[in-house]
Design an enzyme around this catalytic site. Structure first.
Site, PDB file in Angstrom:
ATOM      1  N   GLU A  28      69.397 -28.525   5.462  1.00  0.00           N
ATOM      2  CA  GLU A  28      70.364 -28.946   6.321  1.00  0.00           C
ATOM      3  C   GLU A  28      70.310 -30.628   6.300  1.00  0.00           C
ATOM      4  O   GLU A  28      69.506 -31.222   6.632  1.00  0.00           O
ATOM      5  CB  GLU A  28      70.326 -28.440   7.633  1.00  0.00           C
ATOM      6  N   GLU A  76      68.614 -20.814   8.342  1.00  0.00           N
ATOM      7  CA  GLU A  76      67.043 -21.300   7.945  1.00  0.00           C
ATOM      8  C   GLU A  76      66.702 -20.016   6.857  1.00  0.00           C
ATOM      9  O   GLU A  76      66.104 -20.442   5.733  1.00  0.00           O
ATOM     10  CB  GLU A  76      66.192 -21.251   8.978  1.00  0.00           C
ATOM     11  N   HIS A  91      61.911 -28.011  20.257  1.00  0.00           N
ATOM     12  CA  HIS A  91      61.995 -28.987  19.267  1.00  0.00           C
ATOM     13  C   HIS A  91      60.597 -29.579  19.105  1.00  0.00           C
ATOM     14  O   HIS A  91      60.507 -30.661  18.366  1.00  0.00           O
ATOM     15  CB  HIS A  91      62.847 -30.117  19.444  1.00  0.00           C
TER      16      HIS A  91
END
Lengths: 86, 328, 321
Positions: free
Chosen positions: B29, B60, B129
């Site tokens: 990406e 993914e 994250h």
């Protein structure tokens, strides 16, 4: 007339520092708000440093090739209606 | 020797390996035209073309699976999964497929593929994250997991991973993204997989660490320099980890502190502690201890994340305690 | 697409081999000879034979937990497969992985797969590598209607369409995902309808008519090989056996079983062979040869050495070549 600092903004998560590519203006130049004053290269890209206000450039504090960090003052603008060209 | 930032070292490794071997392709990406979410693939599209540098959808599982299929049919793909947290979305392809294809096919196939993924721990990015999930990956037979803590290791490990004939997950630290370091000029200068680095030799206590924690351990060891002679080992490869170097060190120092940014429970530190207990019982002069994140998600605000991740002060306390409480 | 008597007999041989293989495996399993579990493809032979008849040996294939037929049709060796089912060292996976993990690099069989939908991205990758390397190989992914509900199905379609990859997606729609009917697990009755949103060709064909499958596959493969992109080919078929051997099939009516028995792909094709003028003696000779081949392979597999404990760590991590 007010003096306004030209500050390196924080562009993104990983902008710990950046390379000052060079000024696009010089002291004494009249600039508009948002006008590109300089180029700054980050990890991701090279971006324009916009003028925080309309006015006249009164100081350029860094030179091409200098390493700069977010929040650093790199120049100054004397804000106000642009003086008539002489 | 060039002095490069961490991300520039990764970029250089990709560029050199793509120039060396046309089977090496990059997909993921934002890796193409945008140059990577954080610049690591900058310039590769222009230099090597759209056939070998592919921007992908946010899929993914499928891009990791595509890298696997391509690796079985002649390419050496490097697929980027933007954040380590997002590996969970691709877990079937990583765990059930890539890791096992060599075994399941009885050696008919190999999977010379690399998954690059970024751990953003320390960048105030929050619960989804900033996870340190290396133990998830290291738990899977067939996966190699490496993590460079500095530009030279990030570069050298990535190059070794690309040249490896099995699937390798390369974890990169976003916290170190701008850190500069000396990097070899020789394109064939590799950092071997499975070999730890002794960053600081010492005689009193062994500290094993990796990834983002390495520099905080360095700081702790430096702060203690007048009191304790600390040996700091950067594991660099999480699986298969360098047991020989760690066991030899602990046999010498008699003390082990493991420091990692992942939570302690069921973490890689537990594996190292258990291995040391099994093999160095007679050499130990103090209980093995772990310094790790508390058993909670990674918090977003700076003051909480700083409290969450092992800091030099906490690490130094643990090292001092190991030396003081043990048998002399 | 015309078919000669010899080509037709070759197709029949593949289908008959699959049927005998599956029947034999089922019997061996019931007799307690095979460990673990197995999933048979009896009734779906025409899809495997029809699609693989238009593939080259270097074309890539991925298949499913119900993949014996596809492996045989693509050139997999019956002995190596049966040896794997038995857990013998001579099996395709050295006897360590079982029925759902047949792979043969010499035949382009990237692997059967025990994860529903798991092989789709792998086939996509094989198609991508052909494109990058400038080779005219194609990749085929076999999957069932159950996989259509997996995210990777849609992701694979999207990427294959976007990159115009030489990929043929073959759905064996047997209208049941494990033990759950399509009406309960899919929002559409026609899987090929999913081609539309991705702007690729989609077709639904009679998956029990091997010549119909062959024609449709030939079109899709030719398109892929010419660089024109992927096709979604839905083959409507019927799984004679349960999801797994031992499944009591409580969810299936006698009427349904009887209706599909009349449409058994081998029964249909024998009639077609007669129409094509193939003498029944030649057909019977194929049946005899195939039965002997599978019987001999099964006996050899039964007698082969079990996978040794010393092989536990083989092929786990290949290292650097």
């Amino acid at each position: 007339m007010t003096e306004i600092d030209v500050v390196v903004p924080r562009w993104g998560l990983t902008m710990d520092d950046a390379t000052f590519v060079g000024w696009l203006v010089q002291v004494g130049d009249t600039v508009g708000e948002g006008e590109a004053l300089a180029e700054v290269e980050t990890d991701k890209t090279t971006a324009d440093l916009p003028s925080p206000a309309a006015g006249v450039v009164t100081a350029t504090l860094v030179a091409a090739g200098d390493e700069v960090v977010p929040g650093q003052v790199v120049g100054r603008i004397a804000a106000g209606p642009a003086a008539p060209a002489t | 020797m060039a002095r490069l930032k961490y991300w520039q070292a990764i970029n250089q490794a990709l560029r050199e390996e793509m120039a060396r071997d046309e089977a090496v392709c990059v997909l993921g990406e934002d890796v193409g035209a945008p140059g990577g979410p954080f610049g690591a693939t900058k310039g590769l599209l222009d230099e090597f073309g759209a056939a070998r540098v592919r921007d992908t959808p946010i899929s993914e599982a499928t891009i990791v699976g595509a890298a696997l299929g391509a690796s079985m049919t002649g390419l050496r793909p490097v697929v980027e999964v933007m954040f380590l947290d997002f590996m969970t979305v691709a877990m079937d392809q990583v765990v059930n497929q890539a890791a096992k294809v060599g075994y399941m096919s009885g050696g008919h196939y190999r999977a010379p593929m690399v998954v690059r993924t970024i751990c953003a721990s320390g960048r105030n990015t929050g619960p989804q994250h900033a996870q340190n999930l290396e133990a998830w990956l290291a738990h899977v037979p067939g996966l190699t997991v490496v993590w460079g803590s500095n530009p030279a290791d990030a570069r050298g490990l990535l190059k070794s991973a690309i040249r490896d004939d099995g699937p390798v997950v390369v974890i990169e630290s976003l916290a170190e993204w701008s850190r500069r370091g000396e990097v070899a000029d020789d394109p064939d200068a590799l950092v071997p997989i499975g070999v730890a680095a002794v960053r600081r030799p010492g005689t009193d206590v062994t500290v094993v660490t990796w990834g983002g924690a390495v520099h905080r351990v360095d700081a702790a060891a430096a702060a203690l320099a007048d009191e304790v002679d600390v040996e700091v080992i950067d594991l660099r490869t999480i699986s298969p980890w360098d047991r020989a170097t760690v066991l030899e060190s602990v046999r010498r120092t008699g003390r082990l502190v493991v420091v990692h940014d992942a939570v302690a429970a069921f973490g890689a530190g537990a594996e190292i502690a258990a291995t040391v207990a099994e093999h160095c019982f007679g050499d130990l002069r103090a209980p093995v201890t772990r310094v790790a994140a508390p058993f909670a998600p990674s918090p977003f605000p700076p003051q909480l994340e700083a409290a969450y991740l092992p800091q030099p002060g906490t690490i130094a306390d643990a090292i001092r305690a190991s030396v003081l409480q043990g048998v002399r | 697409m015309t078919v000669s008597a010899d080509q037709a007999l070759d197709l029949y041989r593949v289908m008959a081999t699959i049927r005998v293989f599956e029947t034999t495996a089922g019997s061996l399993f019931a007799a307690g000879e095979l460990p673990g579990f197995i999933h048979l493809s009896s009734g779906q032979e025409a899809v495997a034979a029809g699609v693989c008849s238009v593939l080259r040996r270097d074309d890539a294939l991925t298949t499913t937990h119900r993949g014996h037929g596809h492996c045989i049709a693509k050139g997999g060796k019956v002995f190596g497969m049966l040896a794997e089912l038995y857990g013998r060292a001579a099996g395709y996976g050295k006897g360590r992985s079982g029925s759902m993990h047949i792979a043969d690099s010499s035949a382009g069989i990237l692997g059967a797969n025990a994860i529903v939908g798991g092989g789709l991205p792998m086939a996509l990758g094989a198609a991508w590598s052909a494109q990058v390397r400038g080779e005219d190989r194609v990749a085929v992914a076999f999957f069932g209607d159950g996989a259509v509900a997996e995210g990777v199905f849609h992701e694979t379609l999207n990427l294959a369409a976007l990159w115009r990859l030489p990929l043929v997606l073959v759905c064996e729609n047997n209208r049941v995902a494990e033990m759950t009917p399509s009406s309960v697990h899919l929002a559409t009755t026609r899987v090929a309808d999913f081609a539309g949103p991705y702007a690729i060709p989609g077709a639904t064909v009679d998956g029990n008519d091997v010549l119909v499958v062959r024609d449709a596959a030939a079109t899709a493969v030719a398109r892929a090989r010419a660089g024109e992109g992927p096709t979604l080919l839905e083959c409507e078929t019927h799984r004679i056996r349960g999801h797994f051997e031992g499944d009591p099939l409580r969810y299936r009516s006698a009427e349904e079983t009887a209706a599909w028995a009349a449409r058994d792909p081998l029964v249909l094709f024998r009639a077609r062979l007669a129409e094509l003028g193939v003498p029944s003696a030649r057909v019977e000779a194929v049946d005899t040869e195939v039965a002997a081949e599978v019987r001999d392979a099964a006996a050899a597999a039964a007698a082969a050495a079990p996978a040794p404990v010393s092989s536990l760590l083989d092929d786990v991590r290949p290292g650097v070549s």
